[in-house]
Design a protein around this motif. Structure first.
Motif, mmCIF file in Angstrom:
data_model
loop_
_atom_site.group_PDB
_atom_site.id
_atom_site.type_symbol
_atom_site.label_atom_id
_atom_site.label_comp_id
_atom_site.label_asym_id
_atom_site.label_seq_id
_atom_site.Cartn_x
_atom_site.Cartn_y
_atom_site.Cartn_z
ATOM 1 N N TYR A 148 0.838 -1.200 0.000
ATOM 2 C CA TYR A 148 0.000 0.000 0.000
ATOM 3 C C TYR A 148 0.869 1.244 0.000
ATOM 4 O O TYR A 148 1.823 1.344 0.777
ATOM 5 N N LEU A 149 0.532 2.181 -0.854
ATOM 6 C CA LEU A 149 1.183 3.491 -0.901
ATOM 7 C C LEU A 149 0.271 4.519 -0.249
ATOM 8 O O LEU A 149 -0.933 4.300 -0.126
ATOM 9 N N PRO A 150 0.820 5.661 0.141
ATOM 10 C CA PRO A 150 -0.048 6.726 0.653
ATOM 11 C C PRO A 150 -1.041 7.154 -0.428
ATOM 12 O O PRO A 150 -0.773 6.986 -1.620
ATOM 13 N N GLY B 157 -9.792 -0.531 6.087
ATOM 14 C CA GLY B 157 -10.000 -1.192 4.800
ATOM 15 C C GLY B 157 -10.258 -0.230 3.660
ATOM 16 O O GLY B 157 -10.775 -0.627 2.608
ATOM 17 N N LYS B 158 -9.905 1.044 3.834
ATOM 18 C CA LYS B 158 -10.181 2.053 2.812
ATOM 19 C C LYS B 158 -8.979 2.377 1.922
ATOM 20 O O LYS B 158 -9.130 3.086 0.936
ATOM 21 N N MET C 212 -3.199 7.635 6.639
ATOM 22 C CA MET C 212 -2.899 6.418 5.904
ATOM 23 C C MET C 212 -3.114 5.182 6.771
ATOM 24 O O MET C 212 -3.740 4.214 6.345
ATOM 25 N N VAL C 213 -2.615 5.215 8.002
ATOM 26 C CA VAL C 213 -2.779 4.076 8.914
ATOM 27 C C VAL C 213 -4.259 3.861 9.217
ATOM 28 O O VAL C 213 -4.751 2.725 9.187
ATOM 29 N N ALA D 170 -0.072 14.114 10.208
ATOM 30 C CA ALA D 170 -1.466 13.978 9.776
ATOM 31 C C ALA D 170 -1.586 12.958 8.648
ATOM 32 O O ALA D 170 -2.515 12.136 8.631
ATOM 33 N N GLY D 171 -0.663 13.002 7.697
ATOM 34 C CA GLY D 171 -0.705 12.073 6.578
ATOM 35 C C GLY D 171 -0.506 10.630 7.012
ATOM 36 O O GLY D 171 -1.188 9.724 6.523
#
Length: 158
Positions: free
Chosen positions: A123-125, A147-148, A140-141, A135-136
């Motif tokens: 998974y990438l940001p 599951g998004k 992401m986490v 915040a990013g």
């Protein structure tokens, strides 16, 4: 550092220590661990892939950028210690790991997620949020755990 290249950070008192006579106790808010340091030349890679938790790989150069990132990465890692394994990786020595995500050292600092169990998924940001910020990373986490977050297919987002 502990065996397996896990690292535990502690805040140390800055004053009031008597030489050679120390008893130091840390509160919950003063210790951060276990965070792994990725060293591709060691046996840590095999152990890391056997770890069932998804790995959050934080590619950040050693030095000032690492110090700045650790200020917000460590508390996030601590919050998710039961569900995620956080891994610091120096882009100068982990080019192969970055390449597995279609990244180069020029993309750092950046965080990615690698789920190795029950199947391999990267998974990438989210697009437009690749800069490594508090915040990013939280977003992401959070998106991953909900599951998004869209996974990669080959070198591309699914």
């Amino acid at each position: 550092k502990l065996a397996g290249f896990d690292i535990v950070w502690f805040d140390l008192p800055k004053s009031g220590l008597t030489p050679n006579a120390w008893t130091i106790e840390w509160g919950y808010d003063q210790s951060f661990g276990y965070v792994c340091h990725l060293d591709l030349r060691s046996g840590v890679v095999g152990a890391l892939f056997r770890e069932p938790k998804p790995k959050v790989l934080v590619f950040v150069p050693q030095g000032g950028a690492f110090e700045a990132a650790s200020e917000f990465v460590l508390p996030i890692a601590k919050h998710h210690v039961d569900t995620l394994k956080f891994v610091f990786a120096d882009p100068a020595t982990t080019e192969n790991a970055m390449a597995a995500f279609g990244l180069t050292a020029q993309d750092a600092p950046i965080a990615v997620i690698h789920r190795t169990h029950p199947s391999d998924q990267k998974y990438l940001p989210p697009p437009g949020a690749r800069a490594l910020t508090e915040a990013g990373l939280k977003r992401m986490v959070g998106d991953f755990l909900a599951g998004k977050l869209r996974g990669m297919v080959g070198d591309f987002l699914a």
